[in-house]
Scaffold this motif. Structure first.
Motif, mmCIF file in Angstrom:
data_model
loop_
_atom_site.group_PDB
_atom_site.id
_atom_site.type_symbol
_atom_site.label_atom_id
_atom_site.label_comp_id
_atom_site.label_asym_id
_atom_site.label_seq_id
_atom_site.Cartn_x
_atom_site.Cartn_y
_atom_site.Cartn_z
ATOM 1 N N ASN A 1 0.860 -1.191 0.000
ATOM 2 C CA ASN A 1 0.000 0.000 0.000
ATOM 3 C C ASN A 1 0.887 1.228 0.000
ATOM 4 O O ASN A 1 1.722 1.395 0.891
ATOM 5 N N LEU A 2 0.706 2.071 -0.997
ATOM 6 C CA LEU A 2 1.583 3.236 -1.086
ATOM 7 C C LEU A 2 0.942 4.305 -1.957
ATOM 8 O O LEU A 2 0.426 4.001 -3.035
ATOM 9 N N GLU A 3 0.995 5.530 -1.471
ATOM 10 C CA GLU A 3 0.546 6.635 -2.299
ATOM 11 C C GLU A 3 1.783 7.407 -2.744
ATOM 12 O O GLU A 3 2.558 7.880 -1.900
ATOM 13 N N ILE A 4 1.992 7.461 -4.034
ATOM 14 C CA ILE A 4 3.152 8.184 -4.566
ATOM 15 C C ILE A 4 2.646 9.540 -5.036
ATOM 16 O O ILE A 4 1.747 9.628 -5.874
ATOM 17 N N ARG A 5 3.226 10.576 -4.447
ATOM 18 C CA ARG A 5 2.687 11.922 -4.709
ATOM 19 C C ARG A 5 3.122 12.443 -6.071
ATOM 20 O O ARG A 5 4.186 12.069 -6.574
ATOM 21 N N ASP A 6 2.294 13.323 -6.585
ATOM 22 C CA ASP A 6 2.599 13.991 -7.842
ATOM 23 C C ASP A 6 3.968 14.688 -7.733
ATOM 24 O O ASP A 6 4.261 15.320 -6.721
ATOM 25 N N LYS A 7 4.808 14.534 -8.722
ATOM 26 C CA LYS A 7 6.130 15.161 -8.828
ATOM 27 C C LYS A 7 7.174 14.567 -7.875
ATOM 28 O O LYS A 7 8.290 15.063 -7.782
ATOM 29 N N GLU A 8 6.801 13.534 -7.168
ATOM 30 C CA GLU A 8 7.718 12.950 -6.197
ATOM 31 C C GLU A 8 8.790 12.114 -6.898
ATOM 32 O O GLU A 8 8.552 11.541 -7.963
ATOM 33 N N PHE A 9 9.970 12.005 -6.271
ATOM 34 C CA PHE A 9 11.004 11.068 -6.737
ATOM 35 C C PHE A 9 11.065 9.970 -5.690
ATOM 36 O O PHE A 9 11.687 10.116 -4.639
ATOM 37 N N LEU A 10 10.366 8.891 -5.965
ATOM 38 C CA LEU A 10 10.248 7.817 -4.974
ATOM 39 C C LEU A 10 11.203 6.678 -5.340
ATOM 40 O O LEU A 10 11.220 6.218 -6.472
ATOM 41 N N VAL A 11 11.970 6.229 -4.358
ATOM 42 C CA VAL A 11 12.932 5.155 -4.624
ATOM 43 C C VAL A 11 12.501 3.873 -3.911
ATOM 44 O O VAL A 11 12.208 3.891 -2.712
ATOM 45 N N LEU A 12 12.437 2.782 -4.663
ATOM 46 C CA LEU A 12 12.201 1.463 -4.074
ATOM 47 C C LEU A 12 13.564 0.816 -3.908
ATOM 48 O O LEU A 12 14.297 0.659 -4.892
ATOM 49 N N VAL A 13 13.911 0.460 -2.684
ATOM 50 C CA VAL A 13 15.243 -0.090 -2.436
ATOM 51 C C VAL A 13 15.144 -1.365 -1.617
ATOM 52 O O VAL A 13 14.248 -1.508 -0.771
ATOM 53 N N LEU B 1 12.010 18.714 -15.058
ATOM 54 C CA LEU B 1 10.766 18.224 -15.666
ATOM 55 C C LEU B 1 9.643 18.029 -14.656
ATOM 56 O O LEU B 1 8.469 18.015 -15.022
ATOM 57 N N GLN B 2 10.022 17.821 -13.389
ATOM 58 C CA GLN B 2 9.026 17.633 -12.318
ATOM 59 C C GLN B 2 8.078 16.460 -12.612
ATOM 60 O O GLN B 2 6.893 16.510 -12.268
ATOM 61 N N THR B 3 8.597 15.440 -13.290
ATOM 62 C CA THR B 3 7.759 14.282 -13.597
ATOM 63 C C THR B 3 7.813 13.303 -12.424
ATOM 64 O O THR B 3 8.907 13.018 -11.913
ATOM 65 N N THR B 4 6.669 12.806 -12.020
ATOM 66 C CA THR B 4 6.623 11.796 -10.954
ATOM 67 C C THR B 4 7.520 10.633 -11.373
ATOM 68 O O THR B 4 7.382 10.104 -12.475
ATOM 69 N N THR B 5 8.432 10.242 -10.486
ATOM 70 C CA THR B 5 9.402 9.207 -10.862
ATOM 71 C C THR B 5 9.435 8.095 -9.817
ATOM 72 O O THR B 5 9.469 8.372 -8.615
ATOM 73 N N VAL B 6 9.399 6.873 -10.291
ATOM 74 C CA VAL B 6 9.592 5.725 -9.396
ATOM 75 C C VAL B 6 10.896 5.068 -9.841
ATOM 76 O O VAL B 6 11.055 4.704 -11.007
ATOM 77 N N TYR B 7 11.828 4.955 -8.901
ATOM 78 C CA TYR B 7 13.194 4.555 -9.224
ATOM 79 C C TYR B 7 13.557 3.337 -8.375
ATOM 80 O O TYR B 7 13.408 3.364 -7.160
ATOM 81 N N VAL B 8 14.015 2.283 -9.027
ATOM 82 C CA VAL B 8 14.374 1.056 -8.303
ATOM 83 C C VAL B 8 15.887 0.923 -8.234
ATOM 84 O O VAL B 8 16.575 1.113 -9.236
ATOM 85 N N THR B 9 16.396 0.601 -7.060
ATOM 86 C CA THR B 9 17.829 0.347 -6.924
ATOM 87 C C THR B 9 18.077 -0.602 -5.751
ATOM 88 O O THR B 9 17.259 -0.691 -4.835
ATOM 89 N N HIS B 10 19.227 -1.297 -5.810
ATOM 90 C CA HIS B 10 19.613 -2.096 -4.639
ATOM 91 C C HIS B 10 20.689 -1.335 -3.869
ATOM 92 O O HIS B 10 21.150 -1.787 -2.836
ATOM 93 N N ASP B 11 21.075 -0.175 -4.409
ATOM 94 C CA ASP B 11 22.198 0.578 -3.860
ATOM 95 C C ASP B 11 21.668 1.621 -2.877
ATOM 96 O O ASP B 11 21.021 2.590 -3.266
ATOM 97 N N GLN B 12 21.990 1.415 -1.605
ATOM 98 C CA GLN B 12 21.413 2.308 -0.599
ATOM 99 C C GLN B 12 21.953 3.733 -0.715
ATOM 100 O O GLN B 12 21.268 4.679 -0.356
#
Lengths: 296, 365
Positions: free
Chosen positions: B24-36, B184-195
């Motif tokens: 469950n997650l709400e990703i906000r508009d223009k946010e840079f959210l990282v899944l790690v 660009l202020q585009t909502t971004t979801v970014y995946v990495t294993h690198d903390q």
């Protein structure tokens, strides 16, 4: 035959690659000579269509029009048993690459166009249906051609399509080309049932194909005899699988599982104590790997 | 632009293998959210479910106000960048960026406008007619970003986009992606294993393990107040040290070593019934000190340790040692010279220490 048909259906035309896309107002068929022929729909009654379908193969216009080379390959595969050995096209080793694309993500026409951009020269593609087919790749020394893993990433990020590839072994000559074609397709389907990798080579698939040939009773016995009390221990099985995939390298496995090296050593020791199998030795790791495959 | 909402998302593969659950997650508009998280934690699967490349077994995915579970990837208004920055090898940079638009039968002048704009943003204008072979790794990765930009999408999805670059280039591209996001202020979801990547780039980060969200927060929140031992050890390098022991009186006792615990923390542990029970003390490497001033004011958190390895990193030294037979790593200032084999006094900064429940591995709040 075509001239006789043309007398009945004056609109009949034979497709050539210069014609571009196939006209949707025509019904298209493949003749016995692998020509793509079209007859304007206004000339066809339902009965005519049923009759033509009976002795010609209907051709789906969602597929890209076949190139001359694709038609030659198709003929070679379809008729190989009647006319072996087939002498076309050259002595260069070739291999069949099975591909599967998710439904409704890309049309065969777009896929065909994109795939051609990844190779140095045009590659023939034979479609089984709208979601799977075979790419025929000739051996090449070009360093520019991306790996199949890279192709997946390129097409996924650029065209939003999920693809899997099964890479058949290289072959020289055209003897038994039809069984080769069929075996690549069936081996691919078996291999993808065992692995969630997106690219599997024939060599990768050999253990899967071997296990797949065994009967259920053998597989059950293998799983029971080898995995013993760890048969349902998902954590241990995941650790063992990762260990095998990491070439029995403890550091790499520990890193992959985010475990301390010592914890991993301890768990491997524990598996040895309980089963008598030392998976650090290749010849003991192999049956464990086969048992895990059999469990799938 | 748009936010995303993931409600009770679950992914189960054919053979009953569950890759993601209770997401469950709400990703906000223009946010840079990282899944790690470590490999196999479900972060890429989550990204691919957002992209539409993996089916969602259960739950609802919204992009903006629209539920998109059954919308095909090409109609989700997203753009993707992956780990392999491989490009179409026989096309020049311009055609690489334009290809997907051409397939969509977009008008030529619109394609040109978009490609020129992306090239300007990414400083690729002078390379537009070069083939990928003639580009450096960083330039190729910029072209891959360009292919995403030309789509003018609502959401960017990036799956380990920097992991194929060398260390120096990775740091440089990290900054470029951040600048791009600011522009660009585009909502971004970014995946990495690198903390490190996660900490430096995220507006918020989501730490995952074995298919479950472990913690969501800003990098500072997650670093300073980890919810559990996994998060505490995963975020931060070198990782947080864990010491196993008991609270006895006002002291944390491990073997024959006693460490004074600040009064507030003692009361909290007592109130929650942890006195006399096995608990875990968590101390970050930078909260172990060797400066004489700190040692003077912290006599009751001080201990003597023999340094097994001292790694000089420039401004700091990483020390590997043991206290009460438990391994730890300390990061100290290199102004005070420390060498391998030396014995010296060290002290914990207990005001910054954490306690964890040994059974649940949760931080005792």
């Amino acid at each position: 035959m075509i001239e006789q048909l043309r007398k009945l259906f004056p609109s009949l035309l034979i497709y050539t690659t210069e014609d571009g896309a196939l006209d949707a107002s025509y019904k298209w068929f493949i003749s016995g000579n692998n020509d793509i022929i079209g007859i304007h729909q206004t000339e066809l009654t339902e009965k005519d269509q049923a009759m033509l379908n009976a002795f010609l193969s209907p051709y789906n216009i969602n597929f890209p029009p076949m190139t001359d080379e694709e038609r030659r390959w198709k003929k070679a595969i379809d008729q190989a048993e009647e006319h072996p050995p087939f002498t076309f096209p050259s002595a260069i080793p070739y291999r069949f690459i099975y591909f599967s694309i998710n439904k409704n993500q890309i049309t065969p026409v777009f896929f065909h166009e994109a795939i051609q951009e990844l190779f140095e020269k045009p590659v023939p593609i034979l479609w089984e249906n709208e979601f799977e087919g075979i790419i025929i790749e000739e051996e090449s020394t070009s360093e520019d051609t991306p790996s199949y893993e890279q192709m997946i990433d390129i097409l996924m990020s650029d065209l939003y399509v999920k693809i899997t590839f099964f890479i058949g072994p290289f072959r020289k000559g055209f003897e038994s080309i039809q069984p080769y074609y069929r075996s690549v397709i069936s081996d691919a389907k078996k291999a993808f049932a065992y692995s969630d990798k997106t690219v599997i080579t024939y060599i990768d698939a050999v253990p899967y194909l071997l296990i797949d040939q065994t009967d259920l009773a053998f597989r059950q016995q293998l799983v029971k005899n080898v995995l013993q009390e760890f048969i349902d221990d998902e954590d241990t099985l995941k650790m063992l699988e990762t260990f095998v995939h990491s070439n029995l390298n403890i550091s790499e496995t520990a890193k992959e599982l985010h475990l301390h090296r010592n914890s991993l050593q301890y768990r491997l020791d524990r598996f040895f104590e309980k089963t008598g199998i030392d998976v650090r030795q290749f010849h003991q790791a192999m049956p464990v790997y086969l048992a895990m495959l059999a469990k799938k | 632009m748009a936010g995303l909402n993931l409600v009770n998302i679950r992914k189960e593969y054919d053979k009953g293998v569950v890759s993601v659950q209770d997401f469950n997650l709400e990703i906000r508009d223009k946010e840079f959210l990282v899944l790690v998280g470590p490999s196999g934690c479900g972060k890429s699967t989550t990204l691919r479910m957002i992209a539409g490349l993996e089916d969602i077994t259960d739950g609802d995915l919204y992009i903006g106000e629209k539920r998109v579970n059954d919308v095909s990837p090409k109609d989700r208004d997203i753009a993707m960048v992956f780990q392999n920055y491989a490009l179409y090898p026989h096309m020049n940079v311009y055609d690489n960026m334009a290809f997907s638009l051409k397939l969509r039968k977009m008008k030529k002048d619109e394609i040109k406008k978009r490609v020129d704009n992306a090239a300007r943003i990414l400083n690729l204008e002078e390379y537009l007619y070069r083939k990928p072979k003639a580009l450096s790794g960083g330039q190729r990765q910029r072209v891959a970003l360009g292919r995403a930009i030309v789509r003018d999408a609502e959401v960017f999805l990036m799956d380990e986009p920097l992991s194929n670059l060398d260390a120096k280039l990775r740091v440089q591209m990290r900054a470029e992606i951040q600048k791009l996001h600011q522009r660009l202020q585009t909502t971004t979801v970014y995946v990495t294993h690198d903390q490190t990547e996660a900490m430096t780039m995220a507006t918020r980060l989501v730490v995952m393990k074995a298919g479950f969200i472990q913690q969501v927060g800003t990098p500072k929140e997650v670093y300073d107040l980890p919810d559990n031992m996994f998060v505490a050890s995963f975020i931060g390098s070198p990782a947080m040290n864990f010491f196993f022991g008991k609270l006895e009186g006002n002291y944390f006792v491990m073997g024959d070593q006693k460490i004074l615990v600040p009064q507030g923390k003692v009361e909290n542990l007592r109130k929650q019934g942890f006195e006399g029970k096995e608990i875990v003390l968590g101390v970050r490497p930078e909260d172990i000190h060797d400066e004489p001033v700190f040692l003077d004011v912290s006599p009751e958190t001080k201990f003597r340790a023999k340094i097994e390895v001292a790694e000089l990193m420039g401004a700091e030294i990483i020390l590997y040692s043991q206290v009460a037979s438990q391994d730890f790593v300390a990061r100290v200032d290199s102004r005070f010279n420390v060498e391998t084999g030396q014995s010296l006094d060290l002290a914990f900064d207990m005001s910054k220490a954490h306690f964890f429940d040994k059974a649940t591995e949760l931080r005792i709040k």
